[in-house]
Design a protein around this motif. Structure first.
Motif, PDB file in Angstrom:
ATOM      1  N   GLN A  82       0.440   4.409  -2.575  1.00 18.59           N
ATOM      2  CA  GLN A  82       0.326   5.820  -2.204  1.00 18.59           C
ATOM      3  C   GLN A  82       1.346   6.674  -2.964  1.00 18.59           C
ATOM      4  N   PRO A 139     -11.398  -0.998   0.725  1.00 20.15           N
ATOM      5  CA  PRO A 139     -11.329   0.273   1.472  1.00 20.15           C
ATOM      6  C   PRO A 139      -9.901   0.696   1.802  1.00 20.15           C
ATOM      7  N   LEU A 140      -9.016  -0.276   2.099  1.00 22.60           N
ATOM      8  CA  LEU A 140      -7.613   0.037   2.351  1.00 22.60           C
ATOM      9  C   LEU A 140      -6.971   0.693   1.138  1.00 22.60           C
ATOM     10  N   CYS A 141      -7.228   0.131  -0.028  1.00 22.71           N
ATOM     11  CA  CYS A 141      -6.655   0.680  -1.258  1.00 22.71           C
ATOM     12  C   CYS A 141      -7.161   2.103  -1.499  1.00 22.71           C
ATOM     13  N   LEU A 142      -8.430   2.322  -1.224  1.00 24.99           N
ATOM     14  CA  LEU A 142      -8.985   3.665  -1.388  1.00 24.99           C
ATOM     15  C   LEU A 142      -8.334   4.632  -0.407  1.00 24.99           C
ATOM     16  N   ASP A 143      -8.093   4.174   0.819  1.00 25.34           N
ATOM     17  CA  ASP A 143      -7.438   5.019   1.820  1.00 25.34           C
ATOM     18  C   ASP A 143      -6.041   5.441   1.376  1.00 25.34           C
ATOM     19  N   TYR A 144      -5.404   4.625   0.561  1.00 25.14           N
ATOM     20  CA  TYR A 144      -4.055   4.930   0.084  1.00 25.14           C
ATOM     21  C   TYR A 144      -4.064   5.562  -1.310  1.00 25.14           C
ATOM     22  N   GLY A 145      -5.196   6.102  -1.692  1.00 18.96           N
ATOM     23  CA  GLY A 145      -5.253   6.931  -2.890  1.00 18.96           C
ATOM     24  C   GLY A 145      -5.797   6.303  -4.147  1.00 18.96           C
ATOM     25  N   LEU A 199       0.814  -1.218   0.000  1.00 13.65           N
ATOM     26  CA  LEU A 199       0.000   0.000   0.000  1.00 13.65           C
ATOM     27  C   LEU A 199       0.850   1.271   0.000  1.00 13.65           C
ATOM     28  N   ARG A 206     -10.282  -5.747   1.174  1.00 17.55           N
ATOM     29  CA  ARG A 206      -9.072  -4.942   0.992  1.00 17.55           C
ATOM     30  C   ARG A 206      -9.335  -3.660   0.207  1.00 17.55           C
ATOM     31  N   LYS A 263     -18.913   1.439   0.272  1.00 16.65           N
ATOM     32  CA  LYS A 263     -18.579   1.663   1.680  1.00 16.65           C
ATOM     33  C   LYS A 263     -17.350   2.556   1.820  1.00 16.65           C
ATOM     34  N   GLY A 264     -16.465   2.449   0.845  1.00 12.36           N
ATOM     35  CA  GLY A 264     -15.258   3.280   0.875  1.00 12.36           C
ATOM     36  C   GLY A 264     -15.461   4.659   0.304  1.00 12.36           C
TER      37      GLY A 264
END
Length: 198
Positions: A137, A159-165, A133, A157, A194-195
């Motif tokens: 980013q 939402p995690l990817c979305l959190d990292y851009g 991740l 996984r 959800k993300g």
């Protein structure tokens, strides 16, 4: 965004049946079949259109002539191919990348979006650890065009990817090899919602 990508492991009939089931939940469906002839690729496009898959959802790998002929959404290239289309080309142009340097280069060549990966460990890349991740980013920070995460992507996984851009996910076996592809694509769509991605 959700891009559903064929795996190259299914028969034509299996690929077609899955794509019919999943296209409504995906933003784009990719015909990524390296062993198919030009005739098979054209038949694939014709079959999808006959099944009411919108041409605006169909992306063909390395097939700009087919994209132009059928007014499809776009064309996707591997990192090794130079994008030679003007910014005015009437279709979307995508590229896979594996480093920040190549991401910047492909944006400069005129790419409209990028796939970056593989993010997580995946059976399709045995022995090669995921890039992770943090590198995702770095890529999303380096370019202004959308970057989609690919490789080992599962709904939990996303939402995690979305959190990292990431601007979304590109999924191959997680959809096409799933026991119930229609349910699988719905799970990815729900994860994007959800993300915060529509």
């Amino acid at each position: 965004m959700l891009h559903a990508i064929s795996t190259g492991k299914q028969s034509f009939e299996q690929w077609l049946e899955v794509t019919k089931q999943i296209h409504q939940e995906a933003d784009f469906v990719h015909i990524r079949e390296k062993t198919w002839s030009a005739r098979q690729l054209e038949r694939a496009v014709q079959e999808l259109l006959a099944a009411a898959v919108p041409p605006s959802k169909i992306i063909v790998n390395k097939g700009p002539e087919l994209v132009r002929s059928w007014n499809l959404a776009g064309v996707h290239f591997p990192e090794s191919n130079t994008l030679v289309f003007s910014n005015e080309a009437p279709f979307i142009k995508g590229s896979s990348v594996h480093s920040k340097t190549m991401a910047v280069q492909k944006e400069n060549e005129g790419a409209d979006y990028l796939f970056f990966g593989h993010i997580f460990d995946t059976p399709s890349k045995p022995g090669l650890p995921g890039r992770g991740l943090k590198q995702l980013q770095e890529i999303t920070d380096a370019v202004s065009i959308p970057v989609l995460a690919i490789g080992g992507i599962m709904p939990e996984r996303v939402p995690l990817c979305l959190d990292y851009g990431a601007a979304g996910a590109a999924v191959m076996s997680g959809i096409y090899d799933a026991p119930e592809p229609a349910k699988a694509v719905q799970s990815f769509r729900s994860a994007l919602l959800k993300g915060g991605m529509t």
